[in-house]
Design a protein around this motif. Structure first.
Motif, short mmCIF file in Angstrom:
data_model
loop_
_atom_site.label_atom_id
_atom_site.label_comp_id
_atom_site.label_asym_id
_atom_site.label_seq_id
_atom_site.Cartn_x
_atom_site.Cartn_y
_atom_site.Cartn_z
N ASP A 201 2.08 9.23 -15.13
CA ASP A 201 2.84 7.98 -15.15
C ASP A 201 3.92 8.08 -16.23
O ASP A 201 3.61 8.23 -17.41
CB ASP A 201 1.90 6.81 -15.43
CG ASP A 201 2.60 5.46 -15.29
OD1 ASP A 201 3.84 5.43 -15.17
OD2 ASP A 201 1.89 4.43 -15.32
N GLU A 202 5.18 7.98 -15.82
CA GLU A 202 6.31 8.13 -16.75
C GLU A 202 6.88 6.80 -17.21
O GLU A 202 7.94 6.77 -17.83
CB GLU A 202 7.41 8.97 -16.09
CG GLU A 202 6.95 10.35 -15.65
CD GLU A 202 8.04 11.15 -15.00
OE1 GLU A 202 9.12 11.32 -15.61
OE2 GLU A 202 7.85 11.60 -13.85
N GLN A 203 6.20 5.71 -16.91
CA GLN A 203 6.68 4.40 -17.32
C GLN A 203 6.24 4.08 -18.74
O GLN A 203 5.06 4.06 -19.04
CB GLN A 203 6.14 3.32 -16.35
CG GLN A 203 6.50 3.55 -14.90
CD GLN A 203 8.00 3.49 -14.68
OE1 GLN A 203 8.70 2.65 -15.26
NE2 GLN A 203 8.51 4.37 -13.83
N GLY A 204 7.21 3.85 -19.64
CA GLY A 204 6.90 3.49 -21.02
C GLY A 204 6.22 4.61 -21.78
O GLY A 204 5.21 4.41 -22.43
#
Length: 370
Positions: A283-286
């Motif tokens: 997951d590359e979010q945040g």
């Protein structure tokens, strides 16, 4: 021992999925170098060629540079390796130099410790010249003028000032238990230098893998099912990495590329369907989250990660169970937590909060608070 194929039809079928490469160096002592290569099995053969057997798609190359044989793959790859039995070999690791052949193995550690395996016996000489001999008859420790024997006779201490025996029921029981454990370990690895080398090349810590050394070799386990996960991503400038694993080891290394390389191996003995009970998430979010997510309760799946990151990328946290956490050359203010495994940190910049149950913590060359 590995099962040899005896039917031509099977050989033809397997050849569609694997490729065998070989070289024949002339030097009597050969240095082995591995780049992106891990060992699935290692055997000695009565031929003059070095052979590897790997998946056809991986593109593993073997090159010769004077007395070096170099095995290189574009991405992390497991291979079956066969070595000529009449040559001698040298392998360099971060902890020292190992010289071995089909019958004998000597490890010269950086701290001055010498470890020798031969004929099913183990000899250890540490930097203080304390000598430990482990064999079928028991364990013997020679330190200065004192000798300690641990065997089926009991525990016996013989020194200049005193002579002690713990024999009788409890002494023989304790001595017998210790020697039985030792014989089990030596039966698994002491008579097979190739098996010890497999774990050294794959960079596995002794304290984490004693159960693996004593157990039967995984490569001989027909029920073991493996699956690989591989992904590369471009990190953002302020990305901080968080890793959540549930059953397995996590290794983080710094490399010279500007990408993050995530490699994982999933293993189970309960069939391919068991692997479907876990999902690997990136997951590359945040920031960047790398997670082993359980889709069913308590799946019998081990996941081992090797994550290579640029020197500019920081770590935030790594959590796992039943596996080692190893970090080399990274930075950040990081929290590390595991159980039934060690934590090994080398050349780190930043603050470290590390905790484990039933394992050791080794820290070296850290610029920050630990």
């Amino acid at each position: 021992m590995r099962k040899w194929f005896i039917l031509y039809l099977i050989v033809v079928n397997i050849s569609l999925f694997a490729i065998i490469k070989s070289v024949a160096p002339q030097a009597e002592e050969i240095e082995l170098v591995f780049n992106n290569v891990k060992i699935k099995s290692l055997e000695f053969i009565d031929e003059n060629e070095f052979r590897i057997d790997a998946k056809k798609s991986t593109g593993v190359d073997i090159t010769i540079d004077n007395n070096k044989v170099i095995f290189t793959a574009p991405e992390m790859t497991r291979v079956k390796l066969e070595l000529p039995s009449f040559k001698k070999y040298l392998y360099r690791s971060d902890d020292g130099v190992c010289r071995f052949d089909s019958e004998h193995l000597i490890i010269e550690a950086e701290d001055g410790e010498l470890i020798e395996f031969k004929d099913g016996n183990l000899l250890i000489i540490d930097e203080d010249k304390t000598r430990v001999e482990v064999g079928e008859k028991g364990i013997y420790v020679f330190e200065n003028d004192e000798t300690v024997e641990i065997s089926s006779r009991g525990i016996i201490v013989d020194g200049e000032e005193e002579y002690k025996e713990i024999t009788g029921f409890w002494g023989k029981l304790l001595g017998g238990v210790i020697t039985a454990i030792t014989r089990g370990s030596m039966h698994a690895v002491g008579k097979r230098p190739e098996k010890i080398m497999k774990y050294m090349i794959n960079d596995q810590d002794d304290e984490e893998n004693i159960d693996v050394w004593i157990a039967d070799d995984e490569d001989e386990d027909e029920d073991l099912v493996r699956e690989e996960f591989h992904k590369k991503i471009k990190p953002e400038a302020d990305d901080r990495i968080k890793v959540i694993n549930h059953n397995g080891a996590v290794t983080v290394e710094v490399w010279d590329e500007d990408e993050i390389d995530i490699y994982a191996e999933l293993k189970t003995r309960k069939g391919k369907s068991e692997l479907k009970k876990v999902e690997l998430i990136v997951d590359e979010q945040g920031g960047l989250l790398i997670e082993t997510r359980h889709l069913k309760k308590n799946p019998a799946v081990t996941v081992n990660y090797l994550i290579r990151i640029p020197s500019t990328t920081a770590l935030e946290s790594i959590t796992s169970n039943n596996g080692r956490i190893k970090i080399s050359g990274a930075r950040g203010d990081v929290e590390l937590d595991t159980s039934n495994g060690s934590i090994v940190i080398d050349n780190f910049q930043g603050n470290i909060d590390a905790g484990t149950s039933n394992g050791s913590i080794k820290v070296k060359s850290v610029k920050g608070n630990v």
